[in-house]
Motif scaffolding. Structure first.
Motif, PDB file in Angstrom:
ATOM      1  N   ASN A  53       0.825  -1.207   0.000  1.00  0.00           N
ATOM      2  CA  ASN A  53       0.000   0.000   0.000  1.00  0.00           C
ATOM      3  C   ASN A  53       0.861   1.259   0.000  1.00  0.00           C
ATOM      4  O   ASN A  53       0.523   2.244  -0.663  1.00  0.00           O
ATOM      5  CB  ASN A  53      -0.937   0.015   1.210  1.00  0.00           C
ATOM      6  N   LEU A  54       1.956   1.223   0.736  1.00  0.00           N
ATOM      7  CA  LEU A  54       2.851   2.365   0.777  1.00  0.00           C
ATOM      8  C   LEU A  54       3.441   2.639  -0.602  1.00  0.00           C
ATOM      9  O   LEU A  54       3.498   3.783  -1.051  1.00  0.00           O
ATOM     10  CB  LEU A  54       3.969   2.119   1.795  1.00  0.00           C
ATOM     11  N   GLU A  81       2.106   1.829  -3.488  1.00  0.00           N
ATOM     12  CA  GLU A  81       1.037   2.347  -4.347  1.00  0.00           C
ATOM     13  C   GLU A  81       0.768   3.827  -4.070  1.00  0.00           C
ATOM     14  O   GLU A  81       0.556   4.610  -4.994  1.00  0.00           O
ATOM     15  CB  GLU A  81      -0.234   1.536  -4.148  1.00  0.00           C
ATOM     16  N   LYS A  82       0.785   4.223  -2.805  1.00  0.00           N
ATOM     17  CA  LYS A  82       0.549   5.627  -2.471  1.00  0.00           C
ATOM     18  C   LYS A  82       1.680   6.511  -2.962  1.00  0.00           C
ATOM     19  O   LYS A  82       1.445   7.612  -3.454  1.00  0.00           O
ATOM     20  CB  LYS A  82       0.369   5.781  -0.958  1.00  0.00           C
ATOM     21  N   VAL A  83       2.909   6.040  -2.840  1.00  0.00           N
ATOM     22  CA  VAL A  83       4.058   6.829  -3.307  1.00  0.00           C
ATOM     23  C   VAL A  83       4.015   6.974  -4.828  1.00  0.00           C
ATOM     24  O   VAL A  83       4.217   8.066  -5.369  1.00  0.00           O
ATOM     25  CB  VAL A  83       5.380   6.205  -2.841  1.00  0.00           C
ATOM     26  N   GLY A 101       1.368   6.793  -6.725  1.00  0.00           N
ATOM     27  CA  GLY A 101       0.251   7.672  -7.035  1.00  0.00           C
ATOM     28  C   GLY A 101       0.592   9.131  -6.814  1.00  0.00           C
ATOM     29  O   GLY A 101       0.235  10.008  -7.610  1.00  0.00           O
ATOM     30  N   PHE A 102       1.298   9.422  -5.734  1.00  0.00           N
ATOM     31  CA  PHE A 102       1.718  10.789  -5.453  1.00  0.00           C
ATOM     32  C   PHE A 102       2.687  11.294  -6.510  1.00  0.00           C
ATOM     33  O   PHE A 102       2.567  12.427  -6.998  1.00  0.00           O
ATOM     34  CB  PHE A 102       2.348  10.869  -4.068  1.00  0.00           C
ATOM     35  N   THR A 142       0.895  12.019  -9.706  1.00  0.00           N
ATOM     36  CA  THR A 142       0.116  13.250  -9.590  1.00  0.00           C
ATOM     37  C   THR A 142       1.014  14.471  -9.706  1.00  0.00           C
ATOM     38  O   THR A 142       0.657  15.452 -10.361  1.00  0.00           O
ATOM     39  CB  THR A 142      -0.631  13.292  -8.234  1.00  0.00           C
TER      40      THR A 142
END
Length: 84
Positions: free
Chosen positions: A70-71, A73-75, A77-78, A81
């Motif tokens: 999850n970490l 994926e969030k990185v 995604g950030f 963006t």
């Protein structure tokens, strides 16, 4: 999951307190670290007691791998963006 984030945050805070040269920042970091430990002490103790009574290494490994997945994926995604 929240416990792992708290542990990572505490580790980064300890690293920051050690690396910063100013005495005031070190004192502020230590006080903030003590505050964080005070906030999470009940949750940490309950998790430790639960793990001691029923050690579940497979569940522990699953939660760690899920956390890092999850970490990541969030990185990503950030970063995507920010690039757009």
């Amino acid at each position: 999951m929240e416990q792992l984030i708290a542990i990572a945050f505490i580790a980064l805070l300890i690293f920051f307190v050690v690396k910063v040269g100013s005495v005031l920042w070190r004192i502020a970091g230590v006080l903030f670290l003590l505050f964080i430990i005070y906030l999470y002490k009940d949750q940490v103790l309950s998790q430790i007691q639960q793990f001691i009574t029923e050690p579940n290494f497979a569940g522990l490994w699953q939660s760690i791998s899920t956390f890092f997945g999850n970490l990541f994926e969030k990185v990503t995604g950030f970063v995507s963006t920010v690039i757009e």
